[in-house]
Design a protein around this motif. Structure first.
Motif, PDB file in Angstrom:
ATOM      1  N   LEU A 261       3.280  -1.300   4.086  1.00  0.00           N
ATOM      2  CA  LEU A 261       3.056   0.086   3.687  1.00  0.00           C
ATOM      3  C   LEU A 261       4.368   0.702   3.221  1.00  0.00           C
ATOM      4  N   ILE A 262       4.293   1.432   2.135  1.00  0.00           N
ATOM      5  CA  ILE A 262       5.436   2.213   1.668  1.00  0.00           C
ATOM      6  C   ILE A 262       5.081   3.678   1.841  1.00  0.00           C
ATOM      7  N   PHE A 263       5.860   4.375   2.630  1.00  0.00           N
ATOM      8  CA  PHE A 263       5.633   5.802   2.854  1.00  0.00           C
ATOM      9  C   PHE A 263       6.784   6.548   2.199  1.00  0.00           C
ATOM     10  N   LYS A 264       6.483   7.224   1.120  1.00  0.00           N
ATOM     11  CA  LYS A 264       7.502   7.927   0.344  1.00  0.00           C
ATOM     12  C   LYS A 264       7.252   9.422   0.419  1.00  0.00           C
ATOM     13  N   SER A 265       8.296  10.177   0.739  1.00  0.00           N
ATOM     14  CA  SER A 265       8.146  11.619   0.915  1.00  0.00           C
ATOM     15  C   SER A 265       9.242  12.374   0.194  1.00  0.00           C
TER      16      SER A 265
ATOM     17  N   PHE B 145       0.871  -1.172   0.000  1.00  0.00           N
ATOM     18  CA  PHE B 145       0.000   0.000   0.000  1.00  0.00           C
ATOM     19  C   PHE B 145       0.912   1.227   0.000  1.00  0.00           C
ATOM     20  N   LYS B 146       0.872   1.999  -1.067  1.00  0.00           N
ATOM     21  CA  LYS B 146       1.835   3.076  -1.276  1.00  0.00           C
ATOM     22  C   LYS B 146       1.231   4.442  -0.927  1.00  0.00           C
ATOM     23  N   ILE B 147       1.899   5.122   0.001  1.00  0.00           N
ATOM     24  CA  ILE B 147       1.497   6.475   0.391  1.00  0.00           C
ATOM     25  C   ILE B 147       2.635   7.409   0.010  1.00  0.00           C
ATOM     26  N   GLU B 148       2.310   8.446  -0.742  1.00  0.00           N
ATOM     27  CA  GLU B 148       3.363   9.342  -1.210  1.00  0.00           C
ATOM     28  C   GLU B 148       2.944  10.796  -1.049  1.00  0.00           C
ATOM     29  N   ILE B 149       3.883  11.619  -0.579  1.00  0.00           N
ATOM     30  CA  ILE B 149       3.657  13.058  -0.454  1.00  0.00           C
ATOM     31  C   ILE B 149       4.702  13.771  -1.296  1.00  0.00           C
ATOM     32  N   PHE B 150       4.235  14.686  -2.141  1.00  0.00           N
ATOM     33  CA  PHE B 150       5.100  15.342  -3.107  1.00  0.00           C
ATOM     34  C   PHE B 150       5.474  16.758  -2.684  1.00  0.00           C
TER      35      PHE B 150
END
Length: 308
Positions: A243-247, A204-209
């Protein structure tokens, strides 16, 4: 910059507990406060001081502090990234403070602290200013501004005092907590667990740009929707959840903290709900083996990633 908002709340509680005791330029009230604590202990604070000295020596040994001078402590605060390292999660100070908490809960100690609380020095004290800062933590969009504002209040010479050493060590430990209690945990280091390509493909990928857009599995969502969606994913996939949390490094600091808090809260809530369903008991009241069972059903499997 990665930071656990729950850890900041712990720090806020620390300041809230002691801020009312004020200080003047000679640190008279910090000394009075620590004396209240020391007088409540059978050894008059000898072990407490030893714990603080041991923590300081450990930081010097691992070259985190150059020496015991206040200027070396200031270097920690100059860049919030200095506050994160696996070596900082257990300095022994928070554990000891938890051990002596019961010994401080007596009438005599309360009266001692009330006398310090009644000091007219409180209104213009450094600690009252620090409390105001912590209470307004949500306004900070980057960690550097936060630590710079702390240094506007606390001067280098203050860090040689037991109170400010205690505060610094407790802050470092709080910011580097892992999931050993099921509540106040921080997201693990991104290299803590190895994942296969197939696992990451189905994560489940969560990303903030940089432009503050947030996506879940590449679909744009509102920040306040993250917790419910993460909970739904965890309940469906349980131990298989990743979970993948990418920022992006330039992502808004406040948004970053909010998202991380929602992820942490989602884990807390599914574990709490399962504990109530299975044992009719709050998670924190379970036995250690029962807690471990719940954690195994909802393990904290998160990969953090950052864009430079």
């Amino acid at each position: 910059m990665r930071i656990n908002i729950k850890s900041l709340l712990i720090l806020g509680l620390l300041f809230a507990f002691t801020a009312a005791f004020g200080q003047d330029k000679t640190l008279e009230t910090e000394t009075a406060f620590m004396n209240c604590v020391y007088e409540a202990l059978p050894d008059k604070g000898a072990k407490f001081k030893e714990v603080l000295d041991t923590a300081e020596k450990k930081l010097i040994k691992i070259k985190y502090l150059k020496d015991a001078k206040g200027e070396s402590y200031v270097e920690i605060y100059k860049d919030i990234r200095n506050m994160f390292s696996p070596e900082l999660k257990d300095l022994g100070v928070a554990t000891y403070m938890a051990e002596i908490q019961g010994q401080l809960s007596n009438l005599e100690t309360s009266k001692c602290m009330e006398a310090v609380f009644g000091s007219p020095k409180f209104e213009n004290s450094k600690l009252s200013k620090m409390l105001v800062l912590i209470q307004s933590i949500a306004k900070y969009e980057d960690g550097e501004t936060l630590t710079n504002d702390i240094l506007k209040i606390v001067k280098p010479e203050d860090f040689t005092h037991d109170y400010y050493r205690m505060t610094t060590f407790t802050m470092l430990e709080a910011m580097n907590q892992v999931d050993d209690s099921g509540i106040n945990f921080e997201l693990p280091d991104k290299d803590e667990e190895e994942f296969t390509e197939e696992e990451l493909k189905n994560a489940f990928k969560i990303e903030i740009f940089e432009d503050q857009k947030v996506t879940l599995n590449n679909e744009e969502v509102a920040i306040d929707a993250i917790k419910s969606k993460v909970k739904k994913y965890l309940k469906k996939n349980k131990a298989e959840s990743i979970l993948i949390f990418k920022s992006d490094r330039a992502a808004n600091y406040k948004n970053f903290m909010t998202i991380q808090s929602q992820i942490v809260t989602a884990f807390e809530e599914v574990r709490e709900e399962l504990a109530q369903e299975k044992y009719k008991t709050p998670f924190e009241s379970l036995t250690e083996s029962q807690k471990e069972e719940i954690k195994n059903i909802y393990p904290l499997r998160i990969k953090e990633d950052y864009e430079e």
